[in-house]
Write a protein that holds these residues in place. Structure first.
Motif, PDB file in Angstrom:
ATOM      1  N   THR A  36      40.385  55.162  31.352  1.00 50.07           N
ATOM      2  CA  THR A  36      39.885  53.827  31.035  1.00 50.07           C
ATOM      3  C   THR A  36      38.484  53.900  30.453  1.00 50.07           C
ATOM      4  O   THR A  36      37.636  54.647  30.950  1.00 50.07           O
ATOM      5  N   VAL A  37      38.270  53.137  29.398  1.00 48.50           N
ATOM      6  CA  VAL A  37      36.957  53.035  28.761  1.00 48.50           C
ATOM      7  C   VAL A  37      36.561  51.564  28.738  1.00 48.50           C
ATOM      8  O   VAL A  37      37.372  50.705  28.374  1.00 48.50           O
ATOM      9  N   SER A  38      35.344  51.263  29.133  1.00 49.26           N
ATOM     10  CA  SER A  38      34.885  49.876  29.179  1.00 49.26           C
ATOM     11  C   SER A  38      34.388  49.411  27.815  1.00 49.26           C
ATOM     12  O   SER A  38      33.801  50.186  27.051  1.00 49.26           O
ATOM     13  N   VAL A  39      34.640  48.146  27.525  1.00 46.48           N
ATOM     14  CA  VAL A  39      34.140  47.520  26.308  1.00 46.48           C
ATOM     15  C   VAL A  39      33.622  46.135  26.698  1.00 46.48           C
ATOM     16  O   VAL A  39      34.220  45.452  27.541  1.00 46.48           O
ATOM     17  N   THR A  40      32.524  45.718  26.148  1.00 44.47           N
ATOM     18  CA  THR A  40      31.931  44.442  26.540  1.00 44.47           C
ATOM     19  C   THR A  40      32.442  43.302  25.673  1.00 44.47           C
ATOM     20  O   THR A  40      32.875  43.521  24.525  1.00 44.47           O
ATOM     21  N   GLU A  41      32.373  42.109  26.226  1.00 43.42           N
ATOM     22  CA  GLU A  41      32.757  40.923  25.448  1.00 43.42           C
ATOM     23  C   GLU A  41      31.830  40.757  24.252  1.00 43.42           C
ATOM     24  O   GLU A  41      32.242  40.268  23.190  1.00 43.42           O
ATOM     25  N   VAL A  90      42.781  43.994  29.902  1.00 42.16           N
ATOM     26  CA  VAL A  90      43.094  45.378  29.541  1.00 42.16           C
ATOM     27  C   VAL A  90      43.921  45.419  28.261  1.00 42.16           C
ATOM     28  O   VAL A  90      44.838  44.616  28.077  1.00 42.16           O
ATOM     29  N   LEU A 135      41.516  50.166  27.289  1.00 37.30           N
ATOM     30  CA  LEU A 135      40.230  49.508  27.060  1.00 37.30           C
ATOM     31  C   LEU A 135      40.138  48.356  28.034  1.00 37.30           C
ATOM     32  O   LEU A 135      41.053  47.520  28.080  1.00 37.30           O
ATOM     33  N   LYS A 136      39.075  48.278  28.781  1.00 37.31           N
ATOM     34  CA  LYS A 136      38.928  47.227  29.788  1.00 37.31           C
ATOM     35  C   LYS A 136      37.658  46.454  29.533  1.00 37.31           C
ATOM     36  O   LYS A 136      36.572  47.023  29.387  1.00 37.31           O
ATOM     37  N   LEU A 137      37.828  45.131  29.432  1.00 39.15           N
ATOM     38  CA  LEU A 137      36.655  44.265  29.263  1.00 39.15           C
ATOM     39  C   LEU A 137      35.803  44.319  30.519  1.00 39.15           C
ATOM     40  O   LEU A 137      36.279  44.107  31.635  1.00 39.15           O
ATOM     41  N   GLY A 138      34.518  44.662  30.331  1.00 35.22           N
ATOM     42  CA  GLY A 138      33.661  44.793  31.481  1.00 35.22           C
ATOM     43  C   GLY A 138      32.398  43.957  31.348  1.00 35.22           C
ATOM     44  O   GLY A 138      32.137  43.359  30.340  1.00 35.22           O
TER      45      GLY A 138
END
Length: 419
Positions: free
Chosen positions: A340-345, A403, A416-419
């Motif tokens: 999992t890799v985080s991506v911001t709004e 996700v 990809l997970k919105l963090g």
């Protein structure tokens, strides 16, 4: 290798599994190991927070040394890392601070207990740090007592120096001294803990035999050198590289799932070789797996992935990785323990391109490669083939849990997970 029938379990195991590239005296080392008197070490510089797959190979040599009734030593390069090994490099390694070296040392130590048993027994492994003696050396005494035994002519002929000079790349004086320090390590441990064998990759041959020679000149007992082949795949590529970079051994640098997938994606022609080198499976079981052909070779790859991952990360992690792969590939489900890799709004709102998203996820090394993969239909977003290389990643791509799944082919998946 020329015909040689080992008497010791140590060299028999290494020979049948393909570990041996060069040895300074096979018969002498064989006699030593057969009596359980081999005390061998491998040095590990602390240049990064994790070791890599090449270090896994040499740690397996130490494993088999111990299994065969001899004593292994893991040598941490707290001192030599301050200098930097020029072997295989065209440029001077970046000098690291003491604090960085200490942090890296602490981070990489844990991996050895996965393949070695430490303790106070005659065959228990011990861990040493060359900072304990190298940092105490007096420069003039070092030149007089050690440096006088080295020929500059011979040092210039060593690959680590010669190849750099032939390509007209500068070599600093500090790097030129690395082989002196490595040689001194061998002689020092011979005198203090009875060490008589140094092992490493074939690129270390020159440094190791210099240590053998220095020991002779300084009056130690007989020392031995043993190297293993540098790792390449059947297609000739250097082993241990992925789109994400190096195959690291620490779970926080390269997840157990990615590690499992790395072995699962092995080329057909390499499966048997890697089963011998990176697992402890008996040779009889490996021989049976070697008979598999066609699509059945995938079963051997799964065994390789399971065993190599279990050896390094534990059986539970290997089983979890295998189950995640089964769910993803056989059931098409969105397994939550995929990498999992985080991506911001904010990144999404700013217009994060799909090409950049695949790079961010570590699936491809560059947007250029992502573009080439799109042209061949190789990239997918949520299992739908990506066709537009100018598209952005939108909020609609994420499910109710925030996700989205990025894929390349059938085997590479990252969430990809919105963090």
């Amino acid at each position: 290798m020329t015909a040689f029938t080992p008497k010791s379990d140590f060299l028999r195991i290494l020979q049948e599994r393909g570990f041996i590239h060069q040895c300074s005296d096979l018969e002498g080392l064989d006699s030593l190991a057969a009596r359980g008197k081999a005390i061998g070490y491998v040095g590990y510089d602390c240049t990064a927070p994790s070791l890599h797959i090449g270090n896994f190979l040499t740690s397996m040599m130490l494993h088999w040394l111990q299994v065969s009734g001899n004593k292994p030593i893991t040598l941490m390069g707290g001192g030599t890392t301050m200098v930097g090994d020029p072997s295989g490099k065209d440029e001077t390694r970046a000098l690291r601070s003491v604090a960085e070296i200490e942090a890296n040392k602490a981070s990489i130590k844990g991996v050895f207990s996965k393949v070695l048993r430490y303790g106070d027994g005659p065959t228990d492994a011990i861990m040493l740090d060359n900072a304990d003696w190298l940092l105490k050396l007096n420069w003039i005494e070092m030149l007089r007592d050690v440096g006088r035994h080295f020929s500059v002519n011979r040092m210039l002929s060593m690959d680590s120096v010669r190849l750099r000079l032939e390509r007209e790349h500068e070599m600093s004086f500090i790097e030129f001294n690395y082989m002196v320090l490595q040689s001194y390590d061998f002689a020092h441990m011979a005198k203090t803990v009875g060490c008589n064998l140094q092992m490493g990759g074939s690129d270390q041959w020159g440094n190791i035999v210099n240590g053998v020679d220095l020991g002779r000149r300084m009056g130690t007992h007989q020392l031995y050198a043993l190297t293993t082949p540098l790792l390449t795949t059947a297609s000739g590529a250097k082993m241990g590289k992925t789109a994400q970079g190096a195959v690291w051994l620490n779970a926080d640098a390269f997840s157990p799932y990615d590690f499992w997938q790395y072995w699962r994606n092995t080329e057909d022609a390499d499966v048997v070789k890697f089963l011998k080198l990176f697992t402890t499976l008996p040779m009889g079981e490996i021989a049976k797996l070697a008979e598999l052909g066609g699509a059945d070779i995938n079963q051997a790859k799964i065994v390789l992935a399971n065993e190599a991952t279990a050896l390094l990360h534990g059986r539970a992690a290997a089983d979890a990785a295998a189950e995640t792969a089964r769910k993803t590939f056989e059931e098409g489900t969105l397994a939550g323990d995929l990498p999992t890799v985080s991506v911001t709004e904010g990144e999404i709102a700013a217009g994060l391109g799909l090409l950049s998203a695949f790079v961010k996820a570590g699936i491809v090394p560059s947007t250029g490669e992502a573009r080439r993969q799109i042209k061949s239909g190789g990239l997918k977003l949520n299992d739908v083939t990506v066709t537009d290389d100018r598209a952005n990643l939108t909020p609609a791509a994420f499910n109710s849990d925030g996700v989205a799944k990025l894929s390349m082919g059938k085997k590479k998946h990252v969430l990809l997970k919105l963090g």
